[in-house]
Each structure stands twice: as C-alpha cells, then as structure tokens.
Design an enzyme around this catalytic site. Structure first.
Site, PDB file in Angstrom:
ATOM      1  N   CYS A  55      24.427  -9.315 -28.522  1.00  0.00           N
ATOM      2  CA  CYS A  55      23.602  -8.702 -29.575  1.00  0.00           C
ATOM      3  C   CYS A  55      22.308  -9.475 -29.783  1.00  0.00           C
ATOM      4  CB  CYS A  55      24.365  -8.650 -30.891  1.00  0.00           C
ATOM      5  SG  CYS A  55      26.148  -8.589 -30.741  1.00  0.00           S
ATOM      6  N   ASP A  87      31.007 -10.794 -34.324  1.00  0.00           N
ATOM      7  CA  ASP A  87      32.253 -10.172 -34.775  1.00  0.00           C
ATOM      8  C   ASP A  87      33.034  -9.610 -33.598  1.00  0.00           C
ATOM      9  OD1 ASP A  87      31.169 -10.721 -37.186  1.00  0.00           O
ATOM     10  OD2 ASP A  87      31.335  -8.703 -37.995  1.00  0.00           O
ATOM     11  N   CYS A 128      22.863  -8.385 -35.105  1.00  0.00           N
ATOM     12  CA  CYS A 128      24.311  -8.330 -35.213  1.00  0.00           C
ATOM     13  C   CYS A 128      24.684  -8.154 -36.682  1.00  0.00           C
ATOM     14  CB  CYS A 128      24.938  -9.585 -34.616  1.00  0.00           C
ATOM     15  SG  CYS A 128      26.704  -9.423 -34.268  1.00  0.00           S
ATOM     16  N   ASP A 129      25.917  -7.771 -36.898  1.00  0.00           N
ATOM     17  CA  ASP A 129      26.342  -7.282 -38.210  1.00  0.00           C
ATOM     18  C   ASP A 129      25.911  -8.157 -39.387  1.00  0.00           C
ATOM     19  OD1 ASP A 129      27.705  -5.960 -36.232  1.00  0.00           O
ATOM     20  OD2 ASP A 129      29.618  -5.974 -37.261  1.00  0.00           O
ATOM     21  N   LYS A 130      26.131  -9.457 -39.289  1.00  0.00           N
ATOM     22  CA  LYS A 130      25.911 -10.303 -40.461  1.00  0.00           C
ATOM     23  C   LYS A 130      24.516 -10.869 -40.526  1.00  0.00           C
ATOM     24  CE  LYS A 130      30.008  -9.390 -41.285  1.00  0.00           C
ATOM     25  NZ  LYS A 130      30.124  -8.630 -40.027  1.00  0.00           N
ATOM     26  N   CYS A 197      26.222  -3.577 -30.638  1.00  0.00           N
ATOM     27  CA  CYS A 197      27.294  -2.637 -30.300  1.00  0.00           C
ATOM     28  C   CYS A 197      26.816  -1.200 -30.498  1.00  0.00           C
ATOM     29  CB  CYS A 197      28.519  -2.911 -31.157  1.00  0.00           C
ATOM     30  SG  CYS A 197      29.223  -4.529 -30.826  1.00  0.00           S
ATOM     31  N   GLU A 448      37.536  -8.847 -40.737  1.00  0.00           N
ATOM     32  CA  GLU A 448      37.596  -7.435 -40.357  1.00  0.00           C
ATOM     33  C   GLU A 448      38.934  -7.154 -39.678  1.00  0.00           C
ATOM     34  OE1 GLU A 448      32.949  -6.457 -39.377  1.00  0.00           O
ATOM     35  OE2 GLU A 448      34.355  -6.630 -37.743  1.00  0.00           O
ATOM     36  N   SER A 474      35.852  -3.388 -39.438  1.00  0.00           N
ATOM     37  CA  SER A 474      34.716  -3.361 -38.535  1.00  0.00           C
ATOM     38  C   SER A 474      34.070  -1.995 -38.648  1.00  0.00           C
ATOM     39  CB  SER A 474      35.207  -3.567 -37.111  1.00  0.00           C
ATOM     40  OG  SER A 474      34.271  -3.067 -36.203  1.00  0.00           O
TER      41      SER A 474
HETATM   42 FE1  FES Z   1      27.077  -7.921 -32.633  1.00  0.00          FE
HETATM   43 FE2  FES Z   1      28.698  -5.760 -32.600  1.00  0.00          FE
HETATM   44  S1  FES Z   1      29.246  -7.861 -32.286  1.00  0.00           S
HETATM   45  S2  FES Z   1      26.567  -5.879 -33.053  1.00  0.00           S
END
Ligand code: FES
Length: 560
Positions: A55, A87, A128-130, A197, A448, A474
C-alpha cells in the site's frame, strides 16, 4: 513567481528570520536549503513510505513529485516520514493490536514534526487504512493550510483476485474445497504490485470520504497507485497548497459539519467500510465538529447503496476507475440534493464547482446502479442499540445476508479462540459467534476480525452464522457481522456477561441488538462481573489502553 520575501510564512519566519536564528538556518542549509528558501513558506510533506506493505511502497516516489510541484510555486518542500503498518499482513495475529494504535501514533508523529519544525503548510500522503485517518487527524489538530494525497488503489491480481481472495482461499482450503497448491497459486498472483487493497475496503472508502470532505483534489481517490493520473495529482498539489497558504484556508474551514455529512453520504452510496464510522468520528472530533454515530443513522435513511463493489459486491476500484471513478456518482448525489454543493475544497473551488463538468457513467455499465434500482434503498452501515449495546454498535448489512438474525451465542474471549473453533468445524449454522475483550481498551487495540469472517465465509456459513464483537471489522469483511459493540467488555459492557447458549437477536430493520435474558438476570450477571487483568501492562499498547475512549466516539486518545 517571486523570490522576494514571502509574507505567508506565519510559522517558519519564527524559526529562520533574524540573526539569532543563524544556528537553525545553518542546520537547514545542511539539508538543502538555499538563501531563497528562507524567504519561502515551508511545506512539510508527510510520507507514509514503507517497505512494510505494498500500500505504501511507492509513496516516496509520489512525495518526490509533490515536492517538485511545491517548489514550482515558490514554496520550500520538506519531506519527512512517519510509520505505517499493514492490516492485510497483521490480520489474525496478536500484532494486529497495534493497527488502530498506529492511527494515533501517525497522528501524533505528524503533529509532533510539524509542530516542532515550524512548517507553514502540510501535505500528507497515505495509502493504507490507518495512515489515512491518522494524517487527517494530524492536519485537523494542527489546523494549518493542508491537503491529503491518496497513494492510489492496487491493480487487480490474476483472475481479478485481491487480498480478500487470499483470505477466503484459506477458508475454502479449511473446508476442503481448495488444495494447498491452489491457495498458494492465489497467494502468488493476487497482489501484483504497489497500491491499496483493491475493493471498497477501508483505504478506498477513506480515500473517497476524504475527497468528499474536500481535503484531497477532485478525482484523486479513484486513481491507480501506478498511473500517470496519480503522478499528475501529486504535481497539482503544489498549486493547491499555494492557494491554501495565500488565502490562509485551514482544515477547519473545509472540514465542516456539512463536509462530514458529504463524506458520510459518499461512504454509504459506495457501500464503504464500517471503519469509516470510527475514523470520521475521530477526524470530526480532532477538528472540533460535532458528529455522532446517530448522524450515520439519520443520513443513512435517505442515502441508498448504489455501487456494486467488493467486499459485498463484484467489482474492484480499478473497474470503477475505468468507467469514470467516484465523481459521476458524486454528481448524481449532488443533483439529487444529497450533497452540500457549497462546501469548499482544497483547490479553492466548491464541491459543486468541481463536479460541474463531470460526465455521467457510460451507458451499459454495471457497477453503479441508478437511484430507482439501488442495491439497497438505505444505508448498509447500521448503528444498532439494545440491551447488548446500550451506547451503540456498528453493523454492515448489505441486505444479501437478510435483515434479521436470531441465534445461540458461542462465546470466545479472543479472536484466536474463535478461529480455532471455526476452523475445527465447531461453529455451526444458527450460531452467533461472540468475540469479546477485543475492544479498544480490552484487546487492547480493537483488532479487525477479518480472519474469523473470512473463515466463516470460507466454510460456506456466511448466511447462517452471525458474528458480533467489541472489536471491529476489516473493510474486506462481509456477512452478518456487528462490531464496535459499546460499552466494550473490558469496561463491563453487557457483551462481557453473555453466556454460551444465550439467545441473541440482531434486527437491522429496527436497528437493534438484544440479548434475550431478563433484566433481572442481566443485572445479576453484571453485578457479579469482575474486570480481568489487562492483557498488556507496559509499552504503547498499555498507554493506548489507558487513554483510549469508546469506539462509539471514534476511539480517540486525546479527549480528556
Ligand atoms: Fe493497506 Fe489494505 S492493507 S490498504
């Protein structure tokens, strides 16, 4: 552009002007400052580059493009790094406890660098998510001219696979439908390179939300990580940050209550991740906007789910990009009166101005549904309350799994315990898997539950088993799942006293989640409950557990 002294140096002038500041200038010369750079506004560029995850593997390259654009508008770019975690890699592992914690560490670290170094403006890059909400929280706290750049989505893997395909392959292997050789073939071909992702999971959800919020450039949330469009987006950031600096436009001018309503609307229309609830609440809190989980309910009554995107749907972000990205649907939402068009965005234009010239999707496309044929007539993100969640829980109800589930509790005090039971076949149709002591304080870190939900899917029980938790999900999770149950078990919420065999009713039509035991029985159990020893007593997780608030308020760590 002029190189005479720029008057827009509100913060950096204190650090570098005057004879007393010769030591600071001396050090800055060693990192590349020339005489003229001391007369320019300084723009911090927070890069979340890391070899930790695909990511973010390309983010430094993007940061270099941003720096060129910033230099081109007579401002001085200064790139610095913060951390990130993945994640997708940490899922199903104790290390996942650090994931949501990393959002705070990222926000704290960006705030720390900018607060110390005297940057006049800030550009953050995340993928990325966080790290995305972490960047926004930092920008909101600092409240200096700022904008966000999304790293971009990953290209599809072989046979249109992505990371969730790999998780589900593991589940399919457990039920005997896929050989190890086949799982490894998917493992080797699902992630073809850099990027976030690929479904409407948390990263693409947050990218869309941030664009709708007005904090990134128009169109930037629907670009592939490796694309000419993403590079151009980075170069254009220079002009935008120059406009923001000259007009002293700060995040608090853009991240308004109406802008958050726009973000929530877009998240719902695209069928986005439950994590958006947590992150938007935290971002609003950081900028001082009053937003509650009940706002998701109110907005959700009038906004349909229109995008057939994974995890619940069929398509990937790359497919959406091919037909025009998120802008045409935003235009449709605006024309329908569901967005506030007069909200300001980082390029100096309003949302309505940015969408004015956007063409509709091509005829015949199958990804975005029309308003009269929605995938779901109202929001898939449901805020449930009831005897099991007096202060709220978050469910993601696509409708495909039904609107009501009644089942018998199978209680587990950790994700690991639940995984062992699911993979062994001990969880059967009609069960409600309860995973507790996984909340922000309890885990700590609110892990998650992608592995348990994927394993349930993989075993073919997606519509026959529900999963509830004080942890979260997630963006890739789907099925009948309820997370963010508050108060969490670690602070003595009702989820702490569920017993095996109890009947649990989840009703997404009434937005309720209830434990069918008498009020008297519930009171007895709650009185007898004793808090367990904390799982972690030192280090960052222990600090987090002490400071973090309720998930129903965004799980923030600086609300004292
Ligand atoms: Fe980074 Fe899904 S693990 S966007």
């Amino acid at each position: 552009m002029t190189t005479k002294d720029d008057t827009n140096r509100k913060y950096s002038s204190v650090l570098v002007d005057g004879i007393q500041k010769a030591p600071a200038r001396s050090m800055l010369r060693a990192v590349g400052f020339e005489d003229k750079d001391f007369q320019r506004p300084q723009v911090g560029i927070a890069s979340t580059w890391s070899q930790v995850t695909p990511c973010n593997i390309h983010i430094n390259g993007l940061a270099d493009e941003v720096a060129k654009g910033v230099y081109g508008v007579d401002a001085k770019p200064v790139i610095f790094n913060t951390i990130t975690i993945s994640d997708g890699i940490a899922n199903g592992y104790q290390g996942m406890k650090y994931s949501l914690v990393s959002r705070e560490v990222i926000a704290d670290s960006v705030e720390t660098v900018v607060g110390c170094q005297g940057f006049d403006a800030l550009i953050t890059l995340g993928g990325c998510d966080k790290n995305m909400p972490g960047c926004l929280i930092a920008m909101a706290r600092l409240d200096r001219p700022s904008l966000f750049i999304y790293g971009g989505t990953i290209k599809p893997g072989k046979n249109h696979t992505d990371i969730v395909s790999v998780f589900e392959a593991v589940g399919a292997n457990a039920r005997g439908d896929l050989s190890e050789v086949e799982v490894i073939a998917i493992e080797k071909s699902a992630i073809p390179g850099p990027g976030s992702c690929g479904g409407m999971y948390t990263a693409n959800t947050m990218a869309s939300a941030i664009e709708a919020l007005g904090m990134s450039l128009p169109g930037s949330s629907a670009q592939e990580a490796v694309s000419a469009e993403k590079r151009t987006d980075c170069q254009h950031a220079g002009q935008a940050i120059r406009w923001l600096i000259e007009n002293n436009v700060k995040p608090s001018d853009i991240m308004t209550r109406q802008a958050f309503e726009n973000a929530i609307t877009v998240v719902i229309a695209f069928g986005g991740s439950t994590n958006a609830v947590l992150h938007l609440l935290a971002m609003a809190d950081a900028v001082g906007v009053e937003l509650t989980i009940d706002d998701f309910t109110e907005i959700g009554k009038r906004v349909p789910v229109l995008a057939d995107l994974r995890p619940s749907g069929r398509y990937l972000m790359s497919d959406l990009i091919e037909i025009g990205g998120i802008a045409p649907l935003m235009k449709r939402l605006l024309d329908k009166g569901l967005l506030h068009g007069d909200c300001l965005t980082v390029n100096g234009k309003t949302l309505a101005e940015n969408l004015a010239g956007v063409e509709d999707y091509p005829p015949g496309q199958k990804i975005i549904m029309p308003f009269d044929k929605p995938l779901k007539a109202d929001s898939h993100l449901r805020i449930l309350r009831g005897s099991l969640a007096p202060t709220g829980a978050v469910a993601k109800i696509s409708g495909q799994e039904g609107m009501k589930f009644t089942g018998k509790a199978r209680v587990f005090n950790s994700e690991e315990e639940s995984m062992a039971a699911i993979l062994s076949g001990a969880v059967v149709a009609g069960d409600v898997v309860v995973i507790r002591y996984e909340g922000p304080k309890g885990g700590p870190g609110m892990r998650e539950m992608l592995s348990p939900t994927s394993a349930i899917m993989g075993r073919g029980l997606g519509n026959e088993v529900a999963l509830i938790t004080d942890g979260r999900f997630s963006g890739g999770s789907h099925g009948f799942v309820v997370g963010h149950i508050t108060p969490e078990a670690m602070v003595g919420g009702p989820i702490a006293v569920i017993e095996d065999g109890d009947t649990i009713v989840i009703d997404a039509e009434k937005d309720e989640i209830n434990l069918l035991v008498s009020a008297e029985e519930m009171q007895q159990r709650l009185s007898a409950w004793q808090a367990p020893e904390p799982n972690v007593k030192r280090g960052v997780l222990a600090k987090y557990a002490k400071t973090v608030g309720s998930a129903s308020e965004g799980a923030v760590t600086d609300a004292f």
